[in-house]
Design a protein around this motif. Structure first.
Motif, PDB file in Angstrom:
ATOM      1  N   ASP A   1      48.193  39.642  73.889  1.00 13.34           N
ATOM      2  CA  ASP A   1      47.562  40.555  72.944  1.00 13.34           C
ATOM      3  C   ASP A   1      46.637  39.762  72.031  1.00 13.34           C
ATOM      4  O   ASP A   1      47.101  38.998  71.187  1.00 13.34           O
ATOM      5  N   GLU A   2      45.340  39.926  72.220  1.00 13.93           N
ATOM      6  CA  GLU A   2      44.324  39.212  71.423  1.00 13.93           C
ATOM      7  C   GLU A   2      44.606  37.705  71.385  1.00 13.93           C
ATOM      8  O   GLU A   2      44.844  37.131  70.318  1.00 13.93           O
ATOM      9  N   PRO A   3      44.604  37.021  72.531  1.00  9.69           N
ATOM     10  CA  PRO A   3      44.988  35.606  72.561  1.00  9.69           C
ATOM     11  C   PRO A   3      44.106  34.685  71.734  1.00  9.69           C
ATOM     12  O   PRO A   3      44.546  33.606  71.348  1.00  9.69           O
ATOM     13  N   THR A   4      42.866  35.089  71.428  1.00 10.23           N
ATOM     14  CA  THR A   4      41.992  34.206  70.647  1.00 10.23           C
ATOM     15  C   THR A   4      41.711  34.744  69.250  1.00 10.23           C
ATOM     16  O   THR A   4      40.813  34.255  68.564  1.00 10.23           O
ATOM     17  N   ALA A   5      42.481  35.742  68.805  1.00  2.42           N
ATOM     18  CA  ALA A   5      42.257  36.323  67.480  1.00  2.42           C
ATOM     19  C   ALA A   5      42.396  35.273  66.389  1.00  2.42           C
ATOM     20  O   ALA A   5      43.305  34.445  66.406  1.00  2.42           O
ATOM     21  N   GLY A   6      41.470  35.297  65.422  1.00  2.00           N
ATOM     22  CA  GLY A   6      41.523  34.388  64.292  1.00  2.00           C
ATOM     23  C   GLY A   6      40.982  33.000  64.550  1.00  2.00           C
ATOM     24  O   GLY A   6      41.043  32.134  63.672  1.00  2.00           O
ATOM     25  N   MET A   7      40.431  32.777  65.728  1.00  2.00           N
ATOM     26  CA  MET A   7      39.926  31.450  66.084  1.00  2.00           C
ATOM     27  C   MET A   7      38.403  31.410  66.001  1.00  2.00           C
ATOM     28  O   MET A   7      37.726  32.434  66.134  1.00  2.00           O
ATOM     29  N   ALA A   8      37.871  30.216  65.810  1.00  2.00           N
ATOM     30  CA  ALA A   8      36.430  30.013  65.829  1.00  2.00           C
ATOM     31  C   ALA A   8      35.911  30.188  67.261  1.00  2.00           C
ATOM     32  O   ALA A   8      36.668  30.011  68.221  1.00  2.00           O
ATOM     33  N   PRO A   9      34.623  30.538  67.422  1.00  2.00           N
ATOM     34  CA  PRO A   9      34.085  30.795  68.765  1.00  2.00           C
ATOM     35  C   PRO A   9      34.338  29.680  69.764  1.00  2.00           C
ATOM     36  O   PRO A   9      34.724  29.951  70.915  1.00  2.00           O
ATOM     37  N   ALA A  10      34.129  28.425  69.360  1.00  2.00           N
ATOM     38  CA  ALA A  10      34.345  27.318  70.295  1.00  2.00           C
ATOM     39  C   ALA A  10      35.809  27.207  70.686  1.00  2.00           C
ATOM     40  O   ALA A  10      36.138  26.928  71.854  1.00  2.00           O
ATOM     41  N   GLU A  11      36.719  27.433  69.717  1.00  2.00           N
ATOM     42  CA  GLU A  11      38.152  27.396  70.005  1.00  2.00           C
ATOM     43  C   GLU A  11      38.549  28.513  70.966  1.00  2.00           C
ATOM     44  O   GLU A  11      39.385  28.316  71.848  1.00  2.00           O
ATOM     45  N   ARG A  12      37.952  29.688  70.793  1.00  2.00           N
ATOM     46  CA  ARG A  12      38.266  30.817  71.662  1.00  2.00           C
ATOM     47  C   ARG A  12      37.969  30.481  73.119  1.00  2.00           C
ATOM     48  O   ARG A  12      38.798  30.706  74.009  1.00  2.00           O
ATOM     49  N   LYS A  13      36.764  29.981  73.350  1.00  2.00           N
ATOM     50  CA  LYS A  13      36.357  29.675  74.719  1.00  2.00           C
ATOM     51  C   LYS A  13      37.236  28.592  75.323  1.00  2.00           C
ATOM     52  O   LYS A  13      37.635  28.678  76.490  1.00  2.00           O
ATOM     53  N   ALA A  14      37.567  27.571  74.528  1.00  2.00           N
ATOM     54  CA  ALA A  14      38.391  26.473  75.031  1.00  2.00           C
ATOM     55  C   ALA A  14      39.796  26.944  75.378  1.00  2.00           C
ATOM     56  O   ALA A  14      40.353  26.584  76.422  1.00  2.00           O
ATOM     57  N   LEU A  15      40.399  27.762  74.495  1.00  2.00           N
ATOM     58  CA  LEU A  15      41.755  28.241  74.747  1.00  2.00           C
ATOM     59  C   LEU A  15      41.797  29.150  75.962  1.00  2.00           C
ATOM     60  O   LEU A  15      42.709  29.051  76.794  1.00  2.00           O
ATOM     61  N   MET A  16      40.811  30.042  76.103  1.00  2.00           N
ATOM     62  CA  MET A  16      40.837  30.964  77.233  1.00  2.00           C
ATOM     63  C   MET A  16      40.558  30.234  78.537  1.00  2.00           C
ATOM     64  O   MET A  16      41.134  30.577  79.580  1.00  2.00           O
ATOM     65  N   ALA A  17      39.703  29.223  78.509  1.00  2.00           N
ATOM     66  CA  ALA A  17      39.463  28.426  79.711  1.00  2.00           C
ATOM     67  C   ALA A  17      40.731  27.687  80.122  1.00  2.00           C
ATOM     68  O   ALA A  17      41.068  27.601  81.313  1.00  2.00           O
ATOM     69  N   LEU A  18      41.457  27.150  79.131  1.00  2.00           N
ATOM     70  CA  LEU A  18      42.718  26.464  79.397  1.00  2.00           C
ATOM     71  C   LEU A  18      43.732  27.444  79.981  1.00  2.00           C
ATOM     72  O   LEU A  18      44.394  27.151  80.983  1.00  2.00           O
ATOM     73  N   THR A  19      43.845  28.610  79.366  1.00  2.00           N
ATOM     74  CA  THR A  19      44.785  29.622  79.842  1.00  2.00           C
ATOM     75  C   THR A  19      44.478  30.030  81.280  1.00  2.00           C
ATOM     76  O   THR A  19      45.368  30.089  82.130  1.00  2.00           O
ATOM     77  N   ALA A  20      43.201  30.300  81.553  1.00  2.00           N
ATOM     78  CA  ALA A  20      42.806  30.715  82.893  1.00  2.00           C
ATOM     79  C   ALA A  20      43.139  29.642  83.929  1.00  2.00           C
ATOM     80  O   ALA A  20      43.630  29.944  85.022  1.00  2.00           O
ATOM     81  N   SER A  21      42.894  28.382  83.572  1.00  2.00           N
ATOM     82  CA  SER A  21      43.183  27.285  84.489  1.00  2.00           C
ATOM     83  C   SER A  21      44.670  27.196  84.806  1.00  2.00           C
ATOM     84  O   SER A  21      45.073  27.065  85.969  1.00  2.00           O
ATOM     85  N   ILE A  22      45.501  27.294  83.767  1.00  2.00           N
ATOM     86  CA  ILE A  22      46.949  27.162  83.951  1.00  2.00           C
ATOM     87  C   ILE A  22      47.515  28.324  84.757  1.00  2.00           C
ATOM     88  O   ILE A  22      48.292  28.133  85.698  1.00  2.00           O
ATOM     89  N   VAL A  23      47.134  29.552  84.397  1.00  2.00           N
ATOM     90  CA  VAL A  23      47.752  30.705  85.065  1.00  2.00           C
ATOM     91  C   VAL A  23      47.305  30.816  86.515  1.00  2.00           C
ATOM     92  O   VAL A  23      48.080  31.237  87.389  1.00  2.00           O
ATOM     93  N   ARG A  24      46.072  30.426  86.800  1.00  2.00           N
ATOM     94  CA  ARG A  24      45.636  30.474  88.193  1.00  2.00           C
ATOM     95  C   ARG A  24      46.340  29.393  89.011  1.00  2.00           C
ATOM     96  O   ARG A  24      46.716  29.625  90.158  1.00  2.00           O
ATOM     97  N   GLU A  25      46.541  28.227  88.408  1.00  3.38           N
ATOM     98  CA  GLU A  25      47.260  27.155  89.097  1.00  3.38           C
ATOM     99  C   GLU A  25      48.701  27.568  89.390  1.00  3.38           C
ATOM    100  O   GLU A  25      49.241  27.268  90.458  1.00  3.38           O
ATOM    101  N   ARG A  26      49.320  28.265  88.460  1.00  3.54           N
ATOM    102  CA  ARG A  26      50.723  28.663  88.615  1.00  3.54           C
ATOM    103  C   ARG A  26      50.889  30.019  89.301  1.00  3.54           C
ATOM    104  O   ARG A  26      52.015  30.413  89.609  1.00  3.54           O
ATOM    105  N   GLY A  27      49.803  30.737  89.504  1.00  2.00           N
ATOM    106  CA  GLY A  27      49.901  32.044  90.118  1.00  2.00           C
ATOM    107  C   GLY A  27      50.501  33.096  89.211  1.00  2.00           C
ATOM    108  O   GLY A  27      51.167  34.029  89.670  1.00  2.00           O
ATOM    109  N   ILE A  28      50.271  32.976  87.897  1.00  4.42           N
ATOM    110  CA  ILE A  28      50.789  33.931  86.922  1.00  4.42           C
ATOM    111  C   ILE A  28      49.784  35.061  86.748  1.00  4.42           C
ATOM    112  O   ILE A  28      48.592  34.819  86.558  1.00  4.42           O
ATOM    113  N   ALA A  29      50.259  36.287  86.813  1.00  2.22           N
ATOM    114  CA  ALA A  29      49.404  37.439  86.554  1.00  2.22           C
ATOM    115  C   ALA A  29      49.261  37.621  85.050  1.00  2.22           C
ATOM    116  O   ALA A  29      50.238  37.490  84.313  1.00  2.22           O
ATOM    117  N   VAL A  30      48.042  37.925  84.572  1.00  3.23           N
ATOM    118  CA  VAL A  30      47.789  38.068  83.140  1.00  3.23           C
ATOM    119  C   VAL A  30      47.082  39.382  82.858  1.00  3.23           C
ATOM    120  O   VAL A  30      46.046  39.691  83.445  1.00  3.23           O
TER     121      VAL A  30
END
Length: 258
Positions: free
Chosen positions: A170-199
């Motif tokens: 729920d709003e995983p990047t809420a309250g973060m600066a734009p650069a932080e948002r992109k970095a966190l979501m890129a990290l999340t996408a990388s991890i969940v795709r590697e592990r096969g987690i549905a998001v």
């Protein structure tokens, strides 16, 4: 690939207000599906219905073929559905490592062993998770003194500690600066795709949504009005007429809250 999550006819009313109306969708392992829409669209209600915090008036929610309607949030968590929240939270007085260890202890059903051996339980596993989310260097710091962007990374580690098959974010990047948002979501996408987690995630930053979602589902007044790959949703006439407007930037007309 067979869907991990199957939602059919999901509906919920509060008095005379139909918050969710016959919503259908599937979610596959390793897939990121963004649920977006204006304020009051029904996003949070959908999350709460899937997570067991609310019971629907009608519909079905199946995880790997198992019906989850009627189950408690704890039981749903045990089935492998994790959740992160718009406002991140952790035990402020405990260290980053200790917070992750607590989730690992609960996941492995070792709560009776908390004292006096808790400090030694799953320490290496906790550090491996913190390394993965870029927080190993701050493992011994109290969560209460971390920057908000770092707390969001810790929250991701906490969610991963329970070895989920699916994450509701729920709003995983809420309250973060734009650069932080992109970095966190890129990290999340990388991890969940590697592990096969549905998001399944909601997000108010349309750059994050269109940049990282495999598919996008649009809700309006509780109804699904569009679903598909990002470019198809961006070009959808109903979505454009309702929110984006002709020639408007991707985020125009959208609100953060459900």
């Amino acid at each position: 690939m067979t869907a991990l999550l199957q939602v059919r006819g999901l509906s919920k009313a509060f008095g005379g207000v139909q918050a969710v109306r016959a919503v259908d969708f599937d979610l596959k392992p390793g897939e990121l599906l963004a649920m977006i829409g204006p304020n009051g669209a029904g996003k949070s209600t959908c999350f709460n219905l899937i997570n067991g915090q609310l019971q629907p008036d009608a519909g079905s929610v199946r995880l790997a073929g198992e019906e989850m309607i009627g189950l408690t949030p704890r039981r749903i968590w045990r089935l492998g559905v994790g959740r992160t929240f718009q406002i991140a939270a952790a035990f402020a007085s405990m260290s980053v490592r200790e917070n992750v260890q607590m989730v690992l202890i609960a996941h492995h059903r070792r709560l009776r062993a908390l004292l006096p051996s808790a400090a030694a339980l799953y320490r290496d596993e906790a550090m491996a998770l913190l390394e993965q989310v870029g927080m190993a260097g701050q493992a011994e710091r109290a969560c209460g003194i971390l920057a908000y962007g770092d707390i969001k990374r810790v929250e991701l580690a906490l969610a991963l500690a329970a070895a989920p098959r699916m994450l509701l974010m729920d709003e995983p990047t809420a309250g973060m600066a734009p650069a932080e948002r992109k970095a966190l979501m890129a990290l999340t996408a990388s991890i969940v795709r590697e592990r096969g987690i549905a998001v399944l995630f909601t997000e108010h930053d349309m750059d994050v949504v269109f940049g990282h979602a495999d598919r996008i589902m649009v809700l309006d007044r509780g109804q699904k009005i569009a679903e598909g790959e990002p470019e198809a949703v961006r070009a959808d006439p109903q979505v454009q007429a309702s929110y984006l407007g002709s020639g408007a930037p991707a985020g125009a007309g959208w609100e953060a809250d459900a």
